[in-house]
Every structure is written in structure tokens, then in C-alpha cells.
Write a protein that holds these residues in place. Structure first.
Motif, PDB file in Angstrom:
ATOM      1  N   VAL A  85      53.366 -40.182  -7.528  1.00  0.00           N
ATOM      2  CA  VAL A  85      52.857 -38.810  -7.505  1.00  0.00           C
ATOM      3  C   VAL A  85      51.437 -38.727  -6.950  1.00  0.00           C
ATOM      4  CG1 VAL A  85      51.974 -38.679  -9.880  1.00  0.00           C
ATOM      5  CG2 VAL A  85      52.868 -36.625  -8.783  1.00  0.00           C
ATOM      6  N   ARG A  86      50.618 -39.736  -7.205  1.00  0.00           N
ATOM      7  CA  ARG A  86      49.242 -39.720  -6.700  1.00  0.00           C
ATOM      8  C   ARG A  86      49.225 -39.773  -5.167  1.00  0.00           C
ATOM      9  NH1 ARG A  86      44.918 -42.972  -9.627  1.00  0.00           N
ATOM     10  NH2 ARG A  86      43.714 -41.084  -9.716  1.00  0.00           N
ATOM     11  N   SER A  87      49.985 -40.663  -4.566  1.00  0.00           N
ATOM     12  CA  SER A  87      49.985 -40.737  -3.099  1.00  0.00           C
ATOM     13  C   SER A  87      50.698 -39.528  -2.493  1.00  0.00           C
ATOM     14  CB  SER A  87      50.595 -42.049  -2.609  1.00  0.00           C
ATOM     15  OG  SER A  87      51.947 -42.141  -2.951  1.00  0.00           O
ATOM     16  N   ASP A  88      51.707 -39.002  -3.188  1.00  0.00           N
ATOM     17  CA  ASP A  88      52.390 -37.801  -2.697  1.00  0.00           C
ATOM     18  C   ASP A  88      51.448 -36.599  -2.699  1.00  0.00           C
ATOM     19  OD1 ASP A  88      54.676 -39.319  -2.410  1.00  0.00           O
ATOM     20  OD2 ASP A  88      55.647 -38.548  -4.221  1.00  0.00           O
ATOM     21  N   LEU A  89      50.662 -36.449  -3.755  1.00  0.00           N
ATOM     22  CA  LEU A  89      49.682 -35.356  -3.828  1.00  0.00           C
ATOM     23  C   LEU A  89      48.640 -35.488  -2.719  1.00  0.00           C
ATOM     24  CD1 LEU A  89      48.967 -34.794  -7.617  1.00  0.00           C
ATOM     25  CD2 LEU A  89      49.456 -33.013  -5.942  1.00  0.00           C
ATOM     26  N   ALA A  90      48.177 -36.708  -2.477  1.00  0.00           N
ATOM     27  CA  ALA A  90      47.185 -36.924  -1.417  1.00  0.00           C
ATOM     28  C   ALA A  90      47.778 -36.591  -0.049  1.00  0.00           C
ATOM     29  CB  ALA A  90      46.666 -38.358  -1.456  1.00  0.00           C
ATOM     30  N   ALA A  91      49.030 -36.974   0.176  1.00  0.00           N
ATOM     31  CA  ALA A  91      49.686 -36.655   1.449  1.00  0.00           C
ATOM     32  C   ALA A  91      49.830 -35.143   1.605  1.00  0.00           C
ATOM     33  CB  ALA A  91      51.053 -37.341   1.526  1.00  0.00           C
ATOM     34  N   TRP A  92      50.189 -34.461   0.522  1.00  0.00           N
ATOM     35  CA  TRP A  92      50.315 -32.997   0.535  1.00  0.00           C
ATOM     36  C   TRP A  92      48.973 -32.343   0.847  1.00  0.00           C
ATOM     37  CZ3 TRP A  92      49.075 -29.494  -3.819  1.00  0.00           C
ATOM     38  CH2 TRP A  92      49.570 -28.195  -3.650  1.00  0.00           C
ATOM     39  N   ALA A  93      47.913 -32.824   0.196  1.00  0.00           N
ATOM     40  CA  ALA A  93      46.572 -32.275   0.437  1.00  0.00           C
ATOM     41  C   ALA A  93      46.155 -32.505   1.890  1.00  0.00           C
ATOM     42  CB  ALA A  93      45.565 -32.898  -0.524  1.00  0.00           C
ATOM     43  N   ILE A  97      45.116 -29.695   4.697  1.00  0.00           N
ATOM     44  CA  ILE A  97      43.876 -29.796   5.482  1.00  0.00           C
ATOM     45  C   ILE A  97      44.196 -29.796   6.977  1.00  0.00           C
ATOM     46  CG2 ILE A  97      41.944 -31.314   6.068  1.00  0.00           C
ATOM     47  CD1 ILE A  97      42.087 -32.233   3.047  1.00  0.00           C
ATOM     48  N   SER A  98      45.161 -30.582   7.369  1.00  0.00           N
ATOM     49  CA  SER A  98      45.545 -30.657   8.784  1.00  0.00           C
ATOM     50  C   SER A  98      46.032 -29.302   9.288  1.00  0.00           C
ATOM     51  CB  SER A  98      46.627 -31.721   8.955  1.00  0.00           C
ATOM     52  OG  SER A  98      47.114 -31.706  10.267  1.00  0.00           O
ATOM     53  N   PRO A 154      39.607 -26.108  -3.631  1.00  0.00           N
ATOM     54  CA  PRO A 154      38.493 -26.548  -2.774  1.00  0.00           C
ATOM     55  C   PRO A 154      38.847 -26.536  -1.282  1.00  0.00           C
ATOM     56  CG  PRO A 154      38.862 -28.117  -4.570  1.00  0.00           C
ATOM     57  CD  PRO A 154      39.984 -27.131  -4.608  1.00  0.00           C
ATOM     58  N   ILE A 155      40.098 -26.834  -0.975  1.00  0.00           N
ATOM     59  CA  ILE A 155      40.524 -26.804   0.428  1.00  0.00           C
ATOM     60  C   ILE A 155      40.498 -25.371   0.945  1.00  0.00           C
ATOM     61  CG2 ILE A 155      42.482 -27.173   1.997  1.00  0.00           C
ATOM     62  CD1 ILE A 155      43.265 -29.568   0.119  1.00  0.00           C
ATOM     63  N   ILE A 156      41.098 -24.454   0.192  1.00  0.00           N
ATOM     64  CA  ILE A 156      41.167 -23.061   0.623  1.00  0.00           C
ATOM     65  C   ILE A 156      39.766 -22.443   0.693  1.00  0.00           C
ATOM     66  CG2 ILE A 156      42.083 -20.768   0.062  1.00  0.00           C
ATOM     67  CD1 ILE A 156      44.156 -22.919   1.095  1.00  0.00           C
ATOM     68  N   TYR A 157      38.902 -22.800  -0.241  1.00  0.00           N
ATOM     69  CA  TYR A 157      37.517 -22.313  -0.201  1.00  0.00           C
ATOM     70  C   TYR A 157      36.873 -22.688   1.139  1.00  0.00           C
ATOM     71  CZ  TYR A 157      32.553 -21.861  -1.095  1.00  0.00           C
ATOM     72  OH  TYR A 157      31.232 -21.527  -0.993  1.00  0.00           O
ATOM     73  N   ARG A 158      37.054 -23.929   1.531  1.00  0.00           N
ATOM     74  CA  ARG A 158      36.469 -24.357   2.802  1.00  0.00           C
ATOM     75  C   ARG A 158      37.128 -23.664   3.988  1.00  0.00           C
ATOM     76  NH1 ARG A 158      33.258 -29.310   2.973  1.00  0.00           N
ATOM     77  NH2 ARG A 158      32.880 -29.945   0.837  1.00  0.00           N
ATOM     78  N   VAL A 159      38.438 -23.470   3.929  1.00  0.00           N
ATOM     79  CA  VAL A 159      39.138 -22.775   5.018  1.00  0.00           C
ATOM     80  C   VAL A 159      38.548 -21.382   5.204  1.00  0.00           C
ATOM     81  CG1 VAL A 159      41.335 -21.740   5.730  1.00  0.00           C
ATOM     82  CG2 VAL A 159      41.311 -24.039   4.757  1.00  0.00           C
ATOM     83  N   SER A 167      37.121 -30.823   8.171  1.00  0.00           N
ATOM     84  CA  SER A 167      37.415 -32.204   8.558  1.00  0.00           C
ATOM     85  C   SER A 167      36.706 -33.221   7.653  1.00  0.00           C
ATOM     86  CB  SER A 167      37.013 -32.442  10.014  1.00  0.00           C
ATOM     87  OG  SER A 167      35.616 -32.260  10.155  1.00  0.00           O
ATOM     88  N   GLU A 168      35.704 -32.777   6.920  1.00  0.00           N
ATOM     89  CA  GLU A 168      34.951 -33.680   6.042  1.00  0.00           C
ATOM     90  C   GLU A 168      35.620 -33.883   4.685  1.00  0.00           C
ATOM     91  OE1 GLU A 168      31.129 -31.824   5.689  1.00  0.00           O
ATOM     92  OE2 GLU A 168      30.853 -31.775   7.853  1.00  0.00           O
ATOM     93  N   ILE A 169      36.635 -33.088   4.406  1.00  0.00           N
ATOM     94  CA  ILE A 169      37.279 -33.154   3.092  1.00  0.00           C
ATOM     95  C   ILE A 169      38.017 -34.470   2.934  1.00  0.00           C
ATOM     96  CG2 ILE A 169      39.108 -32.180   1.657  1.00  0.00           C
ATOM     97  CD1 ILE A 169      38.467 -29.477   2.715  1.00  0.00           C
TER      98      ILE A 169
END
Length: 178
Positions: A85-93, A97-98, A154-159, A167-169
């Protein structure tokens, strides 16, 4: 000769092509003018369709943009599922971002959020469902709301407010915080 008892359903063909041309027109216009400047007649002209077709489907430009924001990150796509789940969440995030690193996608998200007003946007509803799915996989380690608060927000805030920093996230850092 017998009459058909049920009406024929359209299989997509022309309707799918019209919808694709409308979506393309909206994306182009948003990237050129921003979401606030978009009108149904502008989209109709660019897409080469009658404006009544657009009004019939969406009613107004804000609803159309909100729908497009949801369409751009397809809620029907499969989420990463490697068993970790940890690597899946990171891939989703990283996928989020992409996706939102493309200026037109970020503009559509901003337009969709503005169109939603005080109600929850379709796009946010889809991200909530995805977050809940990850939370269910975690066995109670975290909730869907915690995924939204610590990874998505945090991603959406930056978007929305700091798109040049997207790109720094570090997606993994957000997941590790969770």
C-alpha cells in the motif's frame, strides 16, 4: 413486418466523436484564455457543433468544465495495486503530480473547482473514493480523509496556488508522513 418493441440505442459513433471534439475545444480554449473566459458559444464554434447540443448535455460552461476536470483524470482507471500500500500510494501521488503538471490539466482543475462553488466537485469526489480505497487496503492504519489531508491536499494546493513548484513535490515524503 413487426415493429421493434424497444428503441435503438446509439452505440457511440457520432456522439463519441462530438463529445471528443467538445472536450478538445474546451481544453484548447482553457489553455488559451483561462477557464473564466470560456462560453458555450465559443466551445460550440471551436468544436464545430451546435451550441444546443452543449447546453442540452451540461446546461452551462461551469458544469461543462467541472465535468471535464473529472474526465481528465479518469476515475475508472485502475489504481496501482502491487500489494504494498505504501508504494501504491506513492505511485498514485506521482500520477496526480504528473497529470497536474500539464498546464491545461491544472487550469481545468482550477476551473472545475471554481465551477463546483460550495459543493464538492466531481473531481474531488473521485479522489475521495480513491483515497478510501487505499485506506481500506491499509487495514485501518489510516483513513481516506487522512489520505486526502496528507497526500492529495498538498498536491492540489500547489496545483492551484503554486503551480511552478509542482515538480519539486516529493510524493514519497507525503506518503511517509501519512
Amino acid at each position: 413486418m413487426t415493429a421493434e418493441s424497444t428503441p435503438r440505442r446509439r452505440t457511440g459513433g457520432r456522439s463519441a466523436a462530438v463529445l471528443a471534439s467538445i472536450r478538445k475545444a474546451v481544453e484548447e480554449l482553457i489553455s488559451e484564455l483561462g477557464s473564466d473566459a470560456i462560453t458555450i458559444p465559443m466551445v460550440a464554434e471551436r468544436a464545430g457543433v451546435n451550441h444546443s447540443s452543449i447546453y442540452r448535455r451540461w446546461g452551462d460552461a461551469r458544469t461543462m468544465i467541472n465535468d471535464l476536470a473529472t474526465y481528465r483524470l479518469d476515475p475508472e482507471r485502475s489504481l496501482p495495486d502491487t500489494g504494498d500500500v505504501r508504494s501504491d500510494l506513492a505511485a498514485w501521488a506521482r500520477e496526480l503530480i504528473s497529470h497536474y503538471s500539464a498546464p491545461v490539466n491544472a487550469a481545468i482543475l482550477r476551473g472545475g473547482a471554481a465551477a463546483a462553488g460550495e459543493s464538492e466537485s466531481d473531481c474531488l469526489r473521485d479522489r475521495r473514493a480513491e483515497a478510501a480505497a487505499f485506506a481500506a487496503r491499509s487495514g485501518g492504519t489510516f483513513s481516506g480523509d487522512e489520505v486526502i489531508d496528507r497526500v492529495v491536499a498538498p498536491i492540489i494546493y500547489r496545483v492551484i496556488f503554486l503551480p511552478w513548484t509542482l515538480s519539486e513535490i516529493d510524493a514519497q515524503a507525503y506518503v511517509d508522513e501519512l
